[in-house]
Design an enzyme around this catalytic site. Sequence first.
Site, short mmCIF file in Angstrom:
data_model
loop_
_atom_site.label_atom_id
_atom_site.label_comp_id
_atom_site.label_asym_id
_atom_site.label_seq_id
_atom_site.Cartn_x
_atom_site.Cartn_y
_atom_site.Cartn_z
N GLY A 182 0.86 -1.18 0.00
CA GLY A 182 0.00 0.00 0.00
C GLY A 182 0.90 1.23 0.00
N ALA A 183 0.58 2.17 -0.90
CA ALA A 183 1.49 3.29 -1.14
C ALA A 183 1.87 4.07 0.13
CB ALA A 183 0.89 4.20 -2.19
N GLN A 221 -5.36 -9.16 -2.04
CA GLN A 221 -5.38 -8.16 -0.95
C GLN A 221 -6.81 -7.85 -0.50
OE1 GLN A 221 -3.50 -7.93 -3.71
NE2 GLN A 221 -1.63 -6.77 -3.37
N ASP A 227 -1.74 4.07 -6.19
CA ASP A 227 -0.32 4.01 -5.83
C ASP A 227 0.45 5.18 -6.40
OD1 ASP A 227 -1.51 1.15 -6.09
OD2 ASP A 227 0.09 1.10 -4.58
N ASN A 232 -3.30 2.04 -10.10
CA ASN A 232 -3.72 1.26 -8.92
C ASN A 232 -3.60 -0.23 -9.26
OD1 ASN A 232 -4.70 1.30 -6.19
ND2 ASN A 232 -6.63 0.48 -6.95
N LYS A 233 -3.92 -1.06 -8.30
CA LYS A 233 -3.78 -2.51 -8.45
C LYS A 233 -4.41 -3.01 -9.75
CE LYS A 233 -2.00 -4.65 -6.24
NZ LYS A 233 -0.59 -4.94 -6.53
#
Length: 373
Positions: free
Chosen positions: A55-56, A212, A253, A263-264
Amino acid sequence: MLVQGKPHRTIWLKDGDPKTVQIIDQRALPHDFVIEDLKTLDDAIRAISDMYVRGAPLIGATAAWGLYLALGEIESQGVSSPLAHLHGAATRLKAARPTAVNLAWACDRMTARLEGKASGQAGGLLAAARAEAEEIADEDVEICRKIGINGLGLIEAIAADKNGAPVNILTHCNAGWLATVDWGTATSPMYHAHEKNIPIHVWVDETRPRNQGASLTAWELGEHGIAHTIIVDNAGGHLMQRGDVDMVIVGTDRTARNGDVANKIGTYLKALAAHDNNIPFYVALPSPTIDWDITDGCRDIPIEERSGHEVTHIFGKSVDGSTGDVLLTPVSSAAANPAFDVTPARLVTGLITERGICEASEKALLGLFPEKA
Ligand code: MRU
């Protein structure tokens, strides 16, 4: 947020032992709650690259504490130039994971402040590094709290039209408190809504390959008492078509100056489905996640390629209670694993930041952060 009824953060200095930083080993969740000690720079690098933490914002906070640990090794390693050692440590940390811009942001902030504060004396540098790492962590908590307050209004507005029925929010990956120091980004509005007794229900994308969503988001929402349902990554579009999703909130992120959002992997597909079904798609982000140097996110945000092992195998708990990886695929099949994708700004309804909500564009971002003009 709460774990077994007690408030927790994701990273902290060990009580009575200032040489040790402690984290939650997120690889063990949801099956085991394991606290891991970080004592060296190498420990911090491994924690980031092997995803004990992820996680950023949490990656940024871990990097800050990693530099503190690096300075604590000066004596034992016989280092003659503390500042050169600091810069070397920052370079190694920055290489640990490429997509989350908070990593470089935290390293640059630490090195800039430390260069200015202490005239190269190891003891002074260490104390200054501790103060700065604590400040970065505390600031993250406050930023995420404010994101929650700003995003709460969006949930309240939808709830007002639902006659007491829960607001259905879909989220992808884990942009929860586990991905930050506390509160989370995408989850912060949800936790704030829960505190105000606004009924919400969260659709949690499992988020293959590392799951996640299924392992972390579901766990943290459950620990905090928020209603949620885990879905496979491919279910979101169908639920949106059926009218079962009121809004989407995800994290990021790295967000480019033009509002493109990394993002993911799989976030882009959710944005496309939301757009097709007229469902608002919000991205919650702390300002350190904005990369002001990138003007075209789709073109220029570097995307992390992770090991194919994460695709060919899945981690879980078997019926005998043991945990481990299970092979899913033919042994000889190749696997590709791009870990992130970029959602173009045109598919994003709004960016929820600590300073307010804006459209995903350079002009609107500069309206909230005029000092970056
Ligand atoms: O690979 P990860 O688990 O570090 O990726 C995390 C995500 O993609 C999150 O959704 C994102 O970082 C937002 S963190 C608040």
